[in-house]
Design an enzyme around this catalytic site. Structure first.
Site, short mmCIF file in Angstrom:
data_model
loop_
_atom_site.label_atom_id
_atom_site.label_comp_id
_atom_site.label_asym_id
_atom_site.label_seq_id
_atom_site.Cartn_x
_atom_site.Cartn_y
_atom_site.Cartn_z
N PRO A 286 0.83 -1.20 0.00
CA PRO A 286 0.00 0.00 0.00
C PRO A 286 0.87 1.26 0.00
O PRO A 286 1.83 1.36 0.74
CB PRO A 286 -0.79 -0.13 1.30
CG PRO A 286 -0.75 -1.59 1.65
CD PRO A 286 0.56 -2.08 1.15
N GLU A 287 0.51 2.22 -0.85
CA GLU A 287 1.24 3.48 -0.94
C GLU A 287 0.34 4.62 -0.49
O GLU A 287 -0.76 4.39 0.02
CB GLU A 287 1.78 3.66 -2.36
CG GLU A 287 2.69 2.50 -2.77
CD GLU A 287 3.29 2.63 -4.16
OE1 GLU A 287 3.29 3.76 -4.71
OE2 GLU A 287 3.76 1.62 -4.71
N LYS B 126 2.56 7.74 3.92
CA LYS B 126 2.41 6.30 4.15
C LYS B 126 2.06 5.97 5.60
O LYS B 126 2.42 4.91 6.10
CB LYS B 126 3.69 5.57 3.75
CG LYS B 126 3.89 5.45 2.24
CD LYS B 126 4.98 4.46 1.93
CE LYS B 126 5.15 4.26 0.45
NZ LYS B 126 6.14 3.21 0.14
#
Length: 405
Positions: A2-3, A54
């Site tokens: 996930p970014e 993030k």
């Protein structure tokens, strides 16, 4: 992994499902998780979420009661607590019924309802983490999406740092300057700008100013004469700035998610069709100096790691070798099967030939001697027991003769 866009969508999801919901009791952690316990217990509290690059922050806010003194005495929390999450490789939030709790729900918040529901942090690979009473990490820069001016200033004002001597594809993963950019985003950004991934980051960024030229133009008229730029020139201006693209491309992903973001019913078809470079057929890829795969098109640039080879090429070669080995195995298998099929016939023929040879040999011996092979066999001599008995009889006869005399 996930970014930035995925973490922001996760925060939107939490705010949507937790809107108007009251939570209660202690925050529970799974037995297998090695992350710290969250020392928060409250009779009634609410949950809200925000994101920054993030990271995602959940804020647990107690609902004030009439008898707040009794709440403090009983060990209930009376102050809000922030819990900061980092998703690692596979983290996400899920809101479900208690009897439908996901298998890898490592941190759980329970609602104050008759049919209890649970907001859980799910992490299959357990690379994610959380920090109770946490704050945004100090070594992370401003968010590329929602702190654009600060992000841009932070990069341009530090271009003298040695980190910008490195290839631009590797600098884009440095969260001190590009908080929210990850592997697929760097590939898409550089591809759209037609920038080779393995060129010096400073050479790409040194011509940029602290303030975005496009933002300047919005505050000023296009020209005194009132002439407007052509669409082509305007488009080139909008897509020629690396820092601007680091801001715009992640927002495109956020808009893809929209209000329909739900990890339980995730549909990645729109995202896959949005990708132009990352893991797209026909693109090249190399491992950077940190071992991360970089997807690109055309010339990679002069700073390619020594001995680095295309990962995609390796996969194709491996596949071809496997196919060749499979073909060889098929041929060998078919040969062995044909051999097994022919073996009984060949063995039968051999046995017939051996029988014919033995019969012909027996016939030739009979013609020579006039006797069969069985008759020509030498007689068996008497065994040692018979010989001993005969000798004893002869000796006893001689002894009897001598006595008679």
């Amino acid at each position: 992994m996930p970014e930035g866009p995925e973490l922001h969508l996760a925060s939107l999801y939490v705010n949507e499902v937790c809107d108007g919901v009251v939570f209660t009791g202690a925050v529970r952690k799974s037995e297998v998780s090695k992350c710290p316990d969250v020392p928060f217990t409250c009779e009634a509290y609410r949950i809200t979420a925000t994101s920054r690059g993030k990271e995602v922050k959940l804020t647990l806010t107690p609902i004030k009661s009439a008898d707040s003194k009794r709440t403090v005495k009983s060990g209930q929390a009376d102050q809000a607590m922030d819990v900061v999450f980092r998703f690692g490789m596979s983290g996400y939030f899920r809101f479900s019924a208690e009897d439908e709790l996901p298998k890898h729900a490592h941190l759980r918040f329970y609602t104050k309802e008759k049919s209890c529901r649970v907001l859980s942090f799910v992490d299959t690979r357990r690379f994610g983490s959380w920090q109770p009473s946490g704050t945004w990490q100090r070594d992370r820069g401003p968010c590329v999406m929602f702190e654009y001016s600060s992000f841009r200033e932070n990069v341009v004002s530090h271009l003298s740092d040695r980190v910008f001597d490195r290839p631009v594809c590797e600098v884009l993963l440095n969260q001190k300057y590009f908080n929210g950019i990850g592997n697929y985003l760097r590939a898409e950004i550089l591809y759209r700008l037609n920038i080779p991934p393995f060129v010096s980051a400073r050479s790409v960024l040194e011509s940029l100013e602290v303030q975005d030229s496009l933002e300047k133009e919005k505050a000023v008229k296009h020209s005194i004469t009132g002439k407007k730029k052509s669409d082509k020139v305007k488009e080139e201006d909008e897509t020629s700035d690396l820092l601007r693209m680091c801001h715009m491309v992640p927002l495109e992903v956020v808009n893809l998610g929209g209000k329909g973001y739900d990890p339980a019913k995730a549909d990645y078809s729109g995202f896959m069709s949005w990708l132009q470079c990352y893991a797209v057929e026909g693109m090249n890829c190399l491992q950077d100096h940190n071992g991360r795969t970089m997807w690109f098109k055309g010339d990679p640039g002069p700073m390619v790691p020594k001995g680095s080879r295309s990962t995609r090429a390796k996969i194709l070669v491996k596949k071809e070798r496997n196919d060749d080995n499979a073909d060889k195995k098929k041929v060998a298998r078919s040969r062995s099967e044909s051999t097994l099929k022919k073996r009984p016939i060949k063995q039968e023929v051999t046995e017939i030939k051996a029988k014919d040879a033995s019969l012909s040999e027996a016939g030739s011996k009979k013609r020579k001697t006039g006797k069969t092979a069985e008759e020509t066999k030498p007689r068996r001599s008497r065994n040692s027991g018979e010989k001993a008995a005969a000798g004893s009889q002869r000796r006893s006869g001689r002894i009897a003769k001598q006595n008679s005399k």
